[in-house]
Design a protein around this motif. Sequence first.
Motif, short mmCIF file in Angstrom:
data_model
loop_
_atom_site.label_atom_id
_atom_site.label_comp_id
_atom_site.label_asym_id
_atom_site.label_seq_id
_atom_site.Cartn_x
_atom_site.Cartn_y
_atom_site.Cartn_z
N ALA A 109 0.49 -1.05 0.36
CA ALA A 109 0.22 0.07 -0.11
C ALA A 109 0.76 1.54 0.15
O ALA A 109 2.50 1.45 0.67
N ILE A 110 0.29 2.15 -0.68
CA ILE A 110 0.99 3.89 -0.75
C ILE A 110 0.21 4.36 0.10
O ILE A 110 -1.28 4.21 0.16
N TRP A 111 0.14 6.03 0.08
CA TRP A 111 -0.62 7.27 -0.07
C TRP A 111 -0.19 7.35 -0.60
O TRP A 111 0.74 8.34 -1.58
N TRP A 112 -1.48 8.17 -0.74
CA TRP A 112 -2.04 9.40 -1.56
C TRP A 112 -2.08 10.45 -1.27
O TRP A 112 -2.94 11.13 -0.38
N VAL A 113 -1.34 11.42 -0.79
CA VAL A 113 -0.51 13.08 -0.60
C VAL A 113 -1.46 13.56 -1.24
O VAL A 113 -0.74 14.51 -2.34
N SER A 114 -2.58 15.15 -1.11
CA SER A 114 -3.54 15.55 -2.08
C SER A 114 -2.36 17.03 -1.83
O SER A 114 -1.57 16.83 -1.05
N THR A 115 -3.06 17.71 -2.57
CA THR A 115 -2.25 19.26 -2.57
C THR A 115 -2.08 20.23 -0.99
O THR A 115 -3.35 19.71 -0.73
N TRP A 144 -4.74 16.52 3.41
CA TRP A 144 -5.60 15.67 3.79
C TRP A 144 -4.87 14.27 2.98
O TRP A 144 -3.76 14.59 1.83
N GLN A 145 -4.86 12.93 3.04
CA GLN A 145 -4.09 11.91 2.11
C GLN A 145 -4.52 10.46 2.85
O GLN A 145 -5.56 10.42 3.88
N SER A 146 -4.56 9.80 2.06
CA SER A 146 -5.47 8.46 2.11
C SER A 146 -4.02 6.99 1.69
O SER A 146 -3.61 7.20 0.88
N HIS A 147 -4.23 5.90 2.41
CA HIS A 147 -3.69 4.86 3.12
C HIS A 147 -4.44 4.24 1.84
O HIS A 147 -5.58 3.77 1.79
N ILE A 148 -3.81 3.51 0.19
CA ILE A 148 -4.44 2.71 -0.39
C ILE A 148 -3.52 1.62 -0.53
O ILE A 148 -2.28 1.82 -1.04
N ARG A 149 -4.82 0.30 -1.55
CA ARG A 149 -3.71 -0.53 -1.75
C ARG A 149 -3.42 -0.60 -3.04
O ARG A 149 -3.74 0.52 -3.55
N ILE A 150 -1.91 -0.52 -3.82
CA ILE A 150 -1.18 0.04 -4.95
C ILE A 150 -2.52 -0.52 -5.74
O ILE A 150 -2.90 0.36 -6.86
N GLN A 151 -2.32 -1.87 -6.06
CA GLN A 151 -3.46 -2.24 -6.96
C GLN A 151 -4.38 -1.30 -7.23
O GLN A 151 -5.79 -1.64 -8.48
N ASP A 152 -5.41 -1.25 -5.71
CA ASP A 152 -6.34 -0.53 -6.12
C ASP A 152 -6.61 1.62 -6.40
O ASP A 152 -7.33 2.05 -6.75
N PHE A 153 -5.38 2.08 -6.49
CA PHE A 153 -4.96 2.86 -7.07
C PHE A 153 -5.87 3.88 -7.65
O PHE A 153 -5.90 5.25 -8.30
N ALA A 154 -4.94 2.66 -9.34
CA ALA A 154 -5.58 3.51 -10.28
C ALA A 154 -7.49 3.47 -10.29
O ALA A 154 -7.85 4.60 -11.02
N TYR A 155 -7.69 2.83 -9.82
CA TYR A 155 -9.67 2.06 -9.63
C TYR A 155 -9.94 3.66 -9.19
O TYR A 155 -10.67 4.57 -9.33
N GLY A 163 -15.10 12.18 -11.04
CA GLY A 163 -15.90 13.17 -9.92
C GLY A 163 -17.14 11.90 -9.69
O GLY A 163 -18.00 13.34 -8.75
N GLU A 164 -16.38 11.39 -9.20
CA GLU A 164 -17.82 9.74 -8.75
C GLU A 164 -17.66 10.33 -6.79
O GLU A 164 -18.04 9.64 -6.47
N THR A 165 -15.66 10.41 -6.25
CA THR A 165 -15.78 10.38 -5.01
C THR A 165 -14.75 11.27 -5.22
O THR A 165 -14.17 11.65 -6.03
N THR A 166 -13.99 11.71 -3.59
CA THR A 166 -13.31 12.76 -3.44
C THR A 166 -12.65 12.28 -2.22
O THR A 166 -13.38 10.86 -1.70
N ILE A 167 -11.64 12.90 -1.83
CA ILE A 167 -10.21 12.03 -0.99
C ILE A 167 -10.74 12.08 1.01
O ILE A 167 -11.38 11.10 1.77
N ASP A 168 -12.56 13.16 0.83
CA ASP A 168 -12.85 12.76 2.15
C ASP A 168 -13.94 11.68 2.07
O ASP A 168 -14.06 11.60 2.83
N ASP A 169 -14.18 11.59 1.05
CA ASP A 169 -15.22 10.05 0.93
C ASP A 169 -14.37 9.21 1.38
O ASP A 169 -14.81 8.16 1.75
N LEU A 170 -12.92 9.10 0.93
CA LEU A 170 -12.10 8.06 1.08
C LEU A 170 -11.76 7.94 2.47
O LEU A 170 -11.65 6.46 2.96
#
Length: 349
Positions: A109-115, A144-155, A163-170
């Motif tokens: 898993a990795i972190w996706w870090v917002s601006t 704001w950041q999200s911890h995500i399984r690498i294989q799920d990241f592109a999804y 615009g189907e979801t946002t990082i605060d949804d996650l």
Amino acid sequence: MIQLFLLIPKSTIQFLIMVVFSPSCGPVVLQVFSTIALTANLTSMFHHDFNIGSFAQFGDPIEVARIDHTSERTDFRNISHLAIRQRLDAENFTKEFILIDEHTAQSHAIWWVSTTQDSELTTDHLINLSHPPVTYPGEAFVLWQSHIRIQDFAYVYDSIEAGETTIDDLVAGHRTQPYDPHDPQEPPLNYGHDYTRKESAAGLAYPHYITATFPEVIYTADPAITRYKWTKWCVGLTPAAAHLSGMLSPALLSGDAAVNEWWPYEQQEDRPPRPGDVIELRVDYDWDSSRWPPPGVAAPFPGPTGNLSLASRTGRHSSYPQVGSPQQCARSRLRRPGPASTSVAIARQ
């Protein structure tokens, strides 16, 4: 009974098939940074997982992750993600980024870090909703950041971009109330999709736009198909053309599955395709084709199947978009379904 029309004798198809894969505007390049040493094993594992989730085996993923000489930063070790964000901002790198840490090798898993800007806007939005995130003394803003399984990241990334979801949804939904930027977010976000099996990922892998000429297509006026597409003529690849290009042909399927594979040929004149026409089709990949490498391996962009270049082909049809034109950038039309946004769901109720 579905009626299909072959447009050329089978004996000559093999010499004329020149299906062309329509180029897109190029993938979104996402920068990777790391708080630890990027060993060969760790880098290989990351790329393998990322390629699986982005369907890189089909040669044209929407996003790619860049690991380069700037990725491994010894000055990022033992400091917070917020400090990393601020250090990059000071270096004029203000984009979102992927962050590998000491747990990535084990957790995949990795972190996706917002601006910084998006973090501040997200915080202001939740404050206006009377749901402020947790703040800490001495920190300039909530990251704001999200911890995500690498294989799920592109999804996940596709869903955010569409615009189907946002990082605060996650991260601010059922996981933590309210959002705490220091929360470890364990276990990482995992949708449970198996992107290596067509049975699990058939609805997630995006199709591709191709162009085909008259001898490469079959068409039908059967109401059982056309009524779903609101057009008189529906067109698909011949089995031979589909086999050569590694795509699916509706003639290889049956029933409702065939309906899902057809793509309408839009023509101002009420007629089927004819010699000289260049036909644009949105076609699904054939997961069983030997053309594609195993999941986790990035294939080169397939390019023209035959000897006819896209430039030559577009020159034969004045109304077809030229290479590099905005119409040629098909990515915005190729979004796979993602997790529903909770805010959208609430608004629709």
